[in-house]
Design a protein around this motif. Sequence first.
Motif, PDB file in Angstrom:
ATOM      1  N   GLN A   1       1.775  -2.756   4.782  1.00 35.60           N
ATOM      2  CA  GLN A   1       2.892  -3.517   5.319  1.00 35.60           C
ATOM      3  C   GLN A   1       3.004  -3.244   6.816  1.00 35.60           C
ATOM      4  OE1 GLN A   1       2.962  -1.202   3.033  1.00 35.60           O
ATOM      5  NE2 GLN A   1       4.060   0.479   3.946  1.00 35.60           N
ATOM      6  N   ARG A   2       3.593  -4.212   7.527  1.00 36.09           N
ATOM      7  CA  ARG A   2       3.776  -4.082   8.970  1.00 36.09           C
ATOM      8  C   ARG A   2       5.205  -4.474   9.298  1.00 36.09           C
ATOM      9  NH1 ARG A   2      -0.841  -8.244  10.439  1.00 36.09           N
ATOM     10  NH2 ARG A   2       1.081  -9.349  10.883  1.00 36.09           N
TER      11      ARG A   2
ATOM     12  N   LEU B   1       0.814  -1.210   0.000  1.00 39.17           N
ATOM     13  CA  LEU B   1       0.000   0.000   0.000  1.00 39.17           C
ATOM     14  C   LEU B   1       0.851   1.266   0.000  1.00 39.17           C
ATOM     15  CD1 LEU B   1      -2.707   1.408   0.065  1.00 39.17           C
ATOM     16  CD2 LEU B   1      -2.726   1.096   2.559  1.00 39.17           C
ATOM     17  N   SER B   2       1.924   1.262   0.742  1.00 35.91           N
ATOM     18  CA  SER B   2       2.786   2.447   0.786  1.00 35.91           C
ATOM     19  C   SER B   2       3.302   2.795  -0.605  1.00 35.91           C
ATOM     20  CB  SER B   2       3.955   2.207   1.750  1.00 35.91           C
ATOM     21  OG  SER B   2       4.799   3.326   1.784  1.00 35.91           O
ATOM     22  N   GLU B   3       3.737   1.797  -1.343  1.00 36.57           N
ATOM     23  CA  GLU B   3       4.235   2.007  -2.701  1.00 36.57           C
ATOM     24  C   GLU B   3       3.110   2.414  -3.652  1.00 36.57           C
ATOM     25  OE1 GLU B   3       6.251  -1.082  -5.489  1.00 36.57           O
ATOM     26  OE2 GLU B   3       7.671  -0.679  -3.846  1.00 36.57           O
ATOM     27  N   ALA B   4       1.955   1.763  -3.550  1.00 37.60           N
ATOM     28  CA  ALA B   4       0.839   2.057  -4.447  1.00 37.60           C
ATOM     29  C   ALA B   4       0.270   3.453  -4.216  1.00 37.60           C
ATOM     30  CB  ALA B   4      -0.266   1.008  -4.274  1.00 37.60           C
ATOM     31  N   ALA B   5       0.298   3.924  -2.975  1.00 42.38           N
ATOM     32  CA  ALA B   5      -0.286   5.228  -2.636  1.00 42.38           C
ATOM     33  C   ALA B   5       0.714   6.379  -2.750  1.00 42.38           C
ATOM     34  CB  ALA B   5      -0.851   5.185  -1.217  1.00 42.38           C
TER      35      ALA B   5
ATOM     36  N   MET C   1       5.150  -8.425   5.281  1.00 44.88           N
ATOM     37  CA  MET C   1       5.176  -7.555   4.110  1.00 44.88           C
ATOM     38  C   MET C   1       3.750  -7.261   3.651  1.00 44.88           C
ATOM     39  SD  MET C   1       6.789 -10.387   1.587  1.00 44.88           S
ATOM     40  CE  MET C   1       6.296  -9.986  -0.036  1.00 44.88           C
ATOM     41  N   GLY C   2       3.576  -6.152   2.973  1.00 48.14           N
ATOM     42  CA  GLY C   2       2.255  -5.783   2.469  1.00 48.14           C
ATOM     43  C   GLY C   2       1.868  -6.640   1.272  1.00 48.14           C
ATOM     44  N   ARG C   3       0.623  -6.492   0.852  1.00 47.86           N
ATOM     45  CA  ARG C   3       0.130  -7.228  -0.312  1.00 47.86           C
ATOM     46  C   ARG C   3       0.208  -6.330  -1.540  1.00 47.86           C
ATOM     47  NH1 ARG C   3      -4.348  -7.938   1.597  1.00 47.86           N
ATOM     48  NH2 ARG C   3      -5.413  -6.228   0.586  1.00 47.86           N
TER      49      ARG C   3
END
Length: 174
Positions: A145-146, A111-115, A150-152
Amino acid sequence: RRFVATGDSFITRRLASSEGRWQLADIVRDADARFTNFEVLTPGDAFPFAVSGGTWAKAPEGVIRDLQTMGFNMLTWSNNHTLDYGYEGLANTAAALDRCVIVHAGGGRNLSEAAAPKYLECPQGRVALIGICSTFHETSAAGQQRPDAMGRPGINMLRFATTYTLPREHLAVL
């Protein structure tokens, strides 16, 4: 100075050279920031995912170059087709966009990368691009991610909360 934006670029094969295309390109190129929504993937040999955004949409990497030739310098790919070829197709598309050196946003390994916003430097200043999708299958949403997981991979989905407010007299009736 000027900003040009188009809707979905659902282009599944290389564009043929034609006068009409170049006339459109002149309009696009006349702006500093030139945006389109990349509605297909360049998934390589990835298998189709179990669900699609309506149909499994893919194109050769050269389509990205064709869009650049037309003048586009920014694109989002957070849409209902981003996971048509699963996580492998998403990763292959991200790599193709990076190889083409075009500003792109909306998809990622988490999510961090996508957003994350991406930026285009223009003579008059910086333009930020954030890709967000409001119509998608729930399996397409990128996960947070936590520290312990890892995030999805997926898209930056539109997140919102609905709040209902009642006048006091209506609340009293309830």
